[in-house]
Design a protein around this motif. Sequence first.
Motif, PDB file in Angstrom:
ATOM      1  N   ASP A 101       0.825  -1.213   0.000  1.00  0.00           N
ATOM      2  CA  ASP A 101       0.000   0.000   0.000  1.00  0.00           C
ATOM      3  C   ASP A 101       0.853   1.255   0.000  1.00  0.00           C
ATOM      4  O   ASP A 101       0.573   2.247   0.680  1.00  0.00           O
ATOM      5  CB  ASP A 101      -0.950   0.007   1.202  1.00  0.00           C
ATOM      6  CG  ASP A 101      -2.007  -1.083   1.120  1.00  0.00           C
ATOM      7  OD1 ASP A 101      -2.390  -1.436  -0.013  1.00  0.00           O
ATOM      8  OD2 ASP A 101      -2.437  -1.575   2.173  1.00  0.00           O
ATOM      9  N   ARG A 153      -6.762  -5.350  -0.093  1.00  0.00           N
ATOM     10  CA  ARG A 153      -8.177  -5.119  -0.407  1.00  0.00           C
ATOM     11  C   ARG A 153      -8.671  -3.854   0.290  1.00  0.00           C
ATOM     12  O   ARG A 153      -8.385  -3.627   1.460  1.00  0.00           O
ATOM     13  CB  ARG A 153      -9.020  -6.321   0.013  1.00  0.00           C
ATOM     14  CG  ARG A 153      -8.663  -7.605  -0.740  1.00  0.00           C
ATOM     15  CD  ARG A 153      -9.426  -8.783  -0.187  1.00  0.00           C
ATOM     16  NE  ARG A 153      -9.004 -10.023  -0.803  1.00  0.00           N
ATOM     17  CZ  ARG A 153      -9.595 -10.594  -1.848  1.00  0.00           C
ATOM     18  NH1 ARG A 153     -10.658 -10.009  -2.387  1.00  0.00           N
ATOM     19  NH2 ARG A 153      -9.152 -11.738  -2.350  1.00  0.00           N
ATOM     20  N   GLN A 154      -9.442  -3.057  -0.439  1.00  0.00           N
ATOM     21  CA  GLN A 154      -9.918  -1.776   0.069  1.00  0.00           C
ATOM     22  C   GLN A 154     -11.447  -1.772   0.136  1.00  0.00           C
ATOM     23  O   GLN A 154     -12.127  -2.505  -0.595  1.00  0.00           O
ATOM     24  CB  GLN A 154      -9.452  -0.632  -0.836  1.00  0.00           C
ATOM     25  CG  GLN A 154      -7.955  -0.612  -1.100  1.00  0.00           C
ATOM     26  CD  GLN A 154      -7.151  -0.257   0.131  1.00  0.00           C
ATOM     27  OE1 GLN A 154      -7.495   0.669   0.862  1.00  0.00           O
ATOM     28  NE2 GLN A 154      -6.080  -0.997   0.376  1.00  0.00           N
ATOM     29  N   LYS A 156     -15.006  -0.308  -0.693  1.00  0.00           N
ATOM     30  CA  LYS A 156     -15.556   0.410  -1.849  1.00  0.00           C
ATOM     31  C   LYS A 156     -16.975   0.831  -1.531  1.00  0.00           C
ATOM     32  O   LYS A 156     -17.593   0.352  -0.581  1.00  0.00           O
ATOM     33  CB  LYS A 156     -15.518  -0.467  -3.103  1.00  0.00           C
ATOM     34  CG  LYS A 156     -14.119  -0.902  -3.520  1.00  0.00           C
ATOM     35  CD  LYS A 156     -14.193  -1.682  -4.821  1.00  0.00           C
ATOM     36  CE  LYS A 156     -12.800  -2.060  -5.320  1.00  0.00           C
ATOM     37  NZ  LYS A 156     -12.189  -3.129  -4.521  1.00  0.00           N
ATOM     38  N   ALA A 181     -15.091  -5.740   4.382  1.00  0.00           N
ATOM     39  CA  ALA A 181     -14.964  -4.315   4.082  1.00  0.00           C
ATOM     40  C   ALA A 181     -16.306  -3.624   4.297  1.00  0.00           C
ATOM     41  O   ALA A 181     -17.372  -4.215   4.075  1.00  0.00           O
ATOM     42  CB  ALA A 181     -14.488  -4.102   2.651  1.00  0.00           C
ATOM     43  N   SER A 188     -14.597   4.345   6.362  1.00  0.00           N
ATOM     44  CA  SER A 188     -14.341   3.184   5.506  1.00  0.00           C
ATOM     45  C   SER A 188     -13.332   2.301   6.222  1.00  0.00           C
ATOM     46  O   SER A 188     -12.320   2.786   6.733  1.00  0.00           O
ATOM     47  CB  SER A 188     -13.806   3.615   4.137  1.00  0.00           C
ATOM     48  OG  SER A 188     -12.577   4.295   4.262  1.00  0.00           O
ATOM     49  N   SER A 190     -11.527  -1.782   6.103  1.00  0.00           N
ATOM     50  CA  SER A 190     -11.349  -3.076   5.451  1.00  0.00           C
ATOM     51  C   SER A 190     -10.235  -3.814   6.168  1.00  0.00           C
ATOM     52  O   SER A 190      -9.323  -3.206   6.734  1.00  0.00           O
ATOM     53  CB  SER A 190     -11.004  -2.907   3.960  1.00  0.00           C
ATOM     54  OG  SER A 190      -9.766  -2.231   3.806  1.00  0.00           O
ATOM     55  N   ASN A 224      -7.177  -1.551   7.280  1.00  0.00           N
ATOM     56  CA  ASN A 224      -7.150  -0.207   6.700  1.00  0.00           C
ATOM     57  C   ASN A 224      -8.360   0.568   7.218  1.00  0.00           C
ATOM     58  O   ASN A 224      -9.489   0.066   7.175  1.00  0.00           O
ATOM     59  CB  ASN A 224      -7.208  -0.258   5.165  1.00  0.00           C
ATOM     60  CG  ASN A 224      -6.045  -1.008   4.565  1.00  0.00           C
ATOM     61  OD1 ASN A 224      -4.938  -0.962   5.089  1.00  0.00           O
ATOM     62  ND2 ASN A 224      -6.282  -1.711   3.467  1.00  0.00           N
ATOM     63  N   ASP A 236      -6.013   8.590   7.256  1.00  0.00           N
ATOM     64  CA  ASP A 236      -5.689   7.303   6.621  1.00  0.00           C
ATOM     65  C   ASP A 236      -4.806   6.501   7.571  1.00  0.00           C
ATOM     66  O   ASP A 236      -3.672   6.899   7.865  1.00  0.00           O
ATOM     67  CB  ASP A 236      -4.965   7.559   5.293  1.00  0.00           C
ATOM     68  CG  ASP A 236      -4.656   6.278   4.533  1.00  0.00           C
ATOM     69  OD1 ASP A 236      -5.139   5.203   4.947  1.00  0.00           O
ATOM     70  OD2 ASP A 236      -3.933   6.351   3.520  1.00  0.00           O
ATOM     71  N   ARG A 238      -3.282   2.514   8.419  1.00  0.00           N
ATOM     72  CA  ARG A 238      -3.083   1.175   7.848  1.00  0.00           C
ATOM     73  C   ARG A 238      -2.153   0.372   8.747  1.00  0.00           C
ATOM     74  O   ARG A 238      -1.222   0.918   9.349  1.00  0.00           O
ATOM     75  CB  ARG A 238      -2.463   1.244   6.465  1.00  0.00           C
ATOM     76  CG  ARG A 238      -3.182   2.126   5.476  1.00  0.00           C
ATOM     77  CD  ARG A 238      -2.425   2.212   4.160  1.00  0.00           C
ATOM     78  NE  ARG A 238      -2.590   3.530   3.552  1.00  0.00           N
ATOM     79  CZ  ARG A 238      -1.758   4.053   2.676  1.00  0.00           C
ATOM     80  NH1 ARG A 238      -0.680   3.381   2.314  1.00  0.00           N
ATOM     81  NH2 ARG A 238      -1.964   5.246   2.176  1.00  0.00           N
TER      82      ARG A 238
END
Length: 646
Positions: A101, A153-154, A156, A181, A188, A190, A224, A236, A238
Motif C-alpha cells: 500500500d 483489499r480496500q 468500496k 470491508a 471506511s 477493510s 485499513n 488514513d 493502515r
Amino acid sequence: MTKLKYASLFIALAPTFSALAEEGGEQIVVTANRVETPVSKVGLSVSIITADDIARFQTPGITELLRSVPGLTATRSGGLGTLSSVFVRGASSDHTVALIDGVKINDPSSTAGGFDFGRLMTGNIERVEVVRGPQSVLWGSQAIGGVVNIITRQAKGGKPSAALQGEVGARDTVNLIANAALQTGPLSISGGASWLRSDGISAFSEARGGKEKDGTKEYGANLNLGVAFTDALELDLRGWLSHSRTELDGYASTFPYGFTDAPNYNRTREAIGYAGLNWNGLDGRWRNRIGYAVTKVLRDDYDPTATPVRQGDSMGRNERIEAQSGFDIARGWSIIAGAEREWSRFTQSNDFGFGASTNKGRATLTSFYGQLTATPLAGLTVNAGARHDDHNNFGGHTTFAANAAYTPNAGDTVIRASYGEGFKVPSLYQLRSQYGNLALQPESAKSWDVAVVQKGLDGRAHIGITWFRRKTHNLINFVNCIAPNNPSALCDYPGGFSAFSFDGYYENIGKTVSEGIEAELKLRPVDGLALAMNYSHVKPQDKATGLDLLRRPRDKAYASLDYNWSFGMSTGASISLVGDSADIDDNGKRVQNDGHATVDIRASYPIGHHAELYARIENLFDTRYETVFNYGQPGRAATAGIRLKL
C-alpha cells in the motif's frame, strides 16, 4: 538449454493471458507517478496484476504470481515460505523496492537490505503493480531494478462485503483466508486475516540426497481505516503484520560440515504501520499528504543440534516521515513534490558456540524530490523529475529521470521512451557489521528503454515490445581475504571500517551491464477466451569478467490460456519456461542451474451467487529443478478449495 531456448522463442510468437483491461476501458496505475494515471499516459514499463488475475491463477504465494511479469525472474531456497528473491531486468534482488500500500517494506536487518518475498501470501491482496527500470526519483534508495507495489483489499462504495476462502492440498497444506470491508458515511474500513501451514518438501534437493520435509506455518493480518472529516480532509490509517515459522536446510554444525538435511528453522515477525492525513484544496487541484510509516522485522534462527540452540537473532526498524503535494497548474500540466526523512537501525547477534558477536548500527536519510507532468501537444505526455538524498555516512546523491508517452489515436498506439537513474545506499550490515566499511559509496545506475504498444480488434488484441539497457556502478561486493588466491589471509584494508574484519570486508568494486527485450501479446478472440504471452531476453553481465550474473537466466517465457464456459465453469492452463542460470557450489566454483519448464492447470465452478469451488494442479509433469544450487523445488501438487462471498 538449446531446445529450451528455441521453445521459448517459439512461444514468444504464441499468445497467453495476464492482466487485460476491461473492453472499452483503460487501466489506471498509481506506482508509476505516485498519483493515479491512465496507462496510455505513462512512459514507463508497467505490469498490473488485478484481483481477477489473482483469483484465476489461484497461487498462494506472491513469488508464483510474479512469474507472469515480463522481465522478472524469481528464485526460492526450497518450498513454500522459504527465502525468495526477485530479480527485475537482471538487477540484484536487493535492487527492488517492495511496497505494501505504498509503504516500503524492505528489511533493514538483512545483509543487503532487500525484501524476502517468500513469506508473502496472496490472500489479502487485491492488486499488484510492477514498474520496471530505475525509479529512484520517486521511490528513493533501492529502486534500481524496479518497484513492486502490493495493494491490499480496500473498502468500496455500496453495501458491506465479506469473503471466506479455504483450501487443502498436497503435503498436508491448508490455507485459510478471510476478508471484510465496510464503507458507511465518513468511515471506511477493510481488513483480512490468513493462516497457512504445509509439511513442505525437503529444502535440500532430493536429487542431491535430501529426504526430510521442511514445513512452514504462518499467519498474517491487515487493517485499513479511513475517516473523511470533510470532503477535503481525510485520516488514513493502515496496519499489516505477519508471523512465520519455516524449517530450513543448511550446513551441518558437526563434521563433515557439508550441506545436509539440517533441522534448522527460522521465526520471523514483520509489522508495518502507517498514519496519514490527506487534504485537498482549490476544488481538488491541490492535493496534499503527510504521513508517518514504521516497518519492523524480527528474525530468530535455531539449530536444535547445536549449542546454543538459538544461533542468532536480528531486528531491523525503519521510520519515515513524508510529505507530498501535487498541484494541477493547468489542463494537462501538473507538478508533484515531496520530502522524506528516514531513520533506520538494526541489531544482529550470532552465537555459533565460539562466542557471541553483536552488530548494530543506525543511519538517517533525508530526501527531496519533484516531478513535472506536461502535455505539450495532444496525445503526448512528458514526465521529468529530480531527487536529492543526503545520508549521514556518504553525504549527498542526486538522481534524474524523464519519460514520455505518445499516442496519436486515443491509446490504440502508444510509443514510450524513458531515461531513469537509480541508487541504493549501503545497507546497515555493509556499513556497521564486523565486515563493514564506513567509506562505502551508494550503488548507482543509469538506464533507458523504448517501447511500442499496439491495440487492435476493438481492444481485443494487444501487442507490445520493449528494448532496454542499464549500467550499474559501484556495486558493493564482499572481498574474501582467505580465498584460495589469497592464502596469506592478508588484505589491503581501506580506512573507515567500523570494526576489524578478520576474513573479509565490503567494498565498491562492481560494474554490471544489463540489456534485453520484453515482448507481450494479449488476445481475446471471442467472449470468454483470454490468451496472452510474455517473453524476456535479459543479458546481465559483470563488466570486469564478462560472465553472467548469478541466478539470473537470460531467457524466460510465460504463457497462459483461460476459458469461461457457457455453463459457468472456468478452466485455464499456464506454462513457464526458464532458461539456464549460473550459480556457485559449496567450493565457490561456478556451476549451472539447468533451465526448466513447468505446467499448471486450474478450474473453478460457481455454486449460486455466493460460492465457488476451485481446484488446481501445480507442476503437472512433476519437473525437478533448482533455482538456487542445492535447493529443490516443489514437484506435482493438487489443491482444492472453496470461496464464499457475502
